[in-house]
Design a protein around this motif. Sequence first.
Motif, PDB file in Angstrom:
ATOM      1  N   LYS A  85       0.843  -1.195   0.000  1.00  0.00           N
ATOM      2  CA  LYS A  85       0.000   0.000   0.000  1.00  0.00           C
ATOM      3  C   LYS A  85       0.881   1.250   0.000  1.00  0.00           C
ATOM      4  O   LYS A  85       2.045   1.184   0.440  1.00  0.00           O
ATOM      5  CB  LYS A  85      -0.932  -0.007   1.216  1.00  0.00           C
ATOM      6  N   HIS A 112      -2.884  -4.152   2.027  1.00  0.00           N
ATOM      7  CA  HIS A 112      -3.485  -3.539   3.217  1.00  0.00           C
ATOM      8  C   HIS A 112      -3.660  -4.653   4.253  1.00  0.00           C
ATOM      9  O   HIS A 112      -4.758  -5.160   4.490  1.00  0.00           O
ATOM     10  CB  HIS A 112      -4.814  -2.877   2.861  1.00  0.00           C
ATOM     11  N   ARG A 114      -3.750  -4.979   7.355  1.00  0.00           N
ATOM     12  CA  ARG A 114      -4.534  -4.912   8.588  1.00  0.00           C
ATOM     13  C   ARG A 114      -5.845  -5.686   8.460  1.00  0.00           C
ATOM     14  O   ARG A 114      -6.427  -6.089   9.465  1.00  0.00           O
ATOM     15  CB  ARG A 114      -4.809  -3.454   8.962  1.00  0.00           C
ATOM     16  N   ARG A 115      -6.309  -5.887   7.259  1.00  0.00           N
ATOM     17  CA  ARG A 115      -7.530  -6.670   7.062  1.00  0.00           C
ATOM     18  C   ARG A 115      -7.360  -8.117   7.515  1.00  0.00           C
ATOM     19  O   ARG A 115      -8.353  -8.830   7.686  1.00  0.00           O
ATOM     20  CB  ARG A 115      -7.947  -6.633   5.588  1.00  0.00           C
ATOM     21  N   HIS A 169      -3.437   3.339   5.791  1.00  0.00           N
ATOM     22  CA  HIS A 169      -3.826   2.090   6.457  1.00  0.00           C
ATOM     23  C   HIS A 169      -5.098   2.292   7.278  1.00  0.00           C
ATOM     24  O   HIS A 169      -6.021   1.467   7.247  1.00  0.00           O
ATOM     25  CB  HIS A 169      -2.709   1.624   7.400  1.00  0.00           C
ATOM     26  N   ASP A 172      -8.149   2.695   5.139  1.00  0.00           N
ATOM     27  CA  ASP A 172      -8.616   1.407   4.621  1.00  0.00           C
ATOM     28  C   ASP A 172      -9.295   0.589   5.715  1.00  0.00           C
ATOM     29  O   ASP A 172     -10.294  -0.096   5.458  1.00  0.00           O
ATOM     30  CB  ASP A 172      -7.455   0.612   4.021  1.00  0.00           C
ATOM     31  N   ALA A 309      -8.560  -1.064  -3.568  1.00  0.00           N
ATOM     32  CA  ALA A 309      -7.461  -0.286  -2.993  1.00  0.00           C
ATOM     33  C   ALA A 309      -7.401   1.114  -3.596  1.00  0.00           C
ATOM     34  O   ALA A 309      -6.974   2.068  -2.930  1.00  0.00           O
ATOM     35  CB  ALA A 309      -6.135  -1.009  -3.220  1.00  0.00           C
ATOM     36  N   THR A 312      -9.426   3.523  -1.511  1.00  0.00           N
ATOM     37  CA  THR A 312      -8.671   3.986  -0.343  1.00  0.00           C
ATOM     38  C   THR A 312      -7.653   5.042  -0.761  1.00  0.00           C
ATOM     39  O   THR A 312      -7.489   6.074  -0.102  1.00  0.00           O
ATOM     40  CB  THR A 312      -7.958   2.801   0.340  1.00  0.00           C
TER      41      THR A 312
END
Length: 333
Positions: A85, A112, A114-115, A169, A172, A309, A312
């Motif tokens: 990202k 990304h 963190r998903r 981040h 998103d 993405a 975002t």
Amino acid sequence: MKHILVVGGGLIGIRHVDAVKAHPNCTLVGLVDPDMSITCDAPRFADMSEVDAHVDGVIIATPTHLHAAHSIEAVQRGWHVLIEKPVAGTVEDAQKLEAVLAASDVASLVGHHRRYHAPVQQLKSVVQGGQIGEVVNVSLIWAMRKPDAYFEGNWRTAGGSPVMINLVHDIDLLRFVLGDIAQAVALAGRSLRGTARIESGAIALGFEGGVTGTISFADTSPSPWGFEAGTGENPNIGTTQQDMLWITGTKGAISFPSMTLWQGQDWGSAAQRVEFAANVNAKVPLDAQLDHFLDVMDGADPLIDVADAAKTLAIALGIENQLITQMKARVAS
């Protein structure tokens, strides 16, 4: 056994190198970076054009403005791509990449990561499952002090905005949990390092479903609040285990990453904390993302593709442009 090439030897690129080397279903083809002083226990290449070994997939971890060009080069060589990202430096570049992918048989995934956090997945389930009722608003804080050396002698010297490096981040994350963002209005904070670089600010958000929210951010404050500090996900950042995200609804509220859940009726009685256990990551999210990339190469749907993405990216760039305009106006006045 998938043969993986990593392009970009910066902080995140080396983490990808380590993840690939440790994965039982991967072998590291090598690391591509023009700085040949970067070493790793695998072949080194200064450019992708030098790679003549078999490659199944490539992880693009170069500076943001190079993401699209490097990804397109990889796609044209028939390599599946995992792109760090933000997906590209501009929305136009992301759209060019999307068109090239659409005309190929190459699979893509955007990093990304963190998903892939178990508590993030759980937070989305709680919110969408109605445990706090209809969501009303959200507040997020990201604040830490980056060392001065972080900006010296590299591409961050002229930019290094926390919006495109860090907040992208968080943006998103909010989109993943709460849905698409329809509007973002940003206010720039003051510059403490004596440059025109964006360092801090506040952002007001409006989501398509009517939820509103705020983000407060700074890379000049050694606070305990931020995703990395709260979750301990980044080995380069100290862990505080403090919450940094608060979501309120018509029946209660929840804070993250502790997943502290509250429910109540009206102000006549105090909201009550509900017994609730936060899910724990079975794997480091970067490793879970690599697992998923291998599945995507075999035909699985990506958790976040280039088109998603790019949404975002568009929000982050809109915020960045507002802040840059304000910073320029201050310098000119």
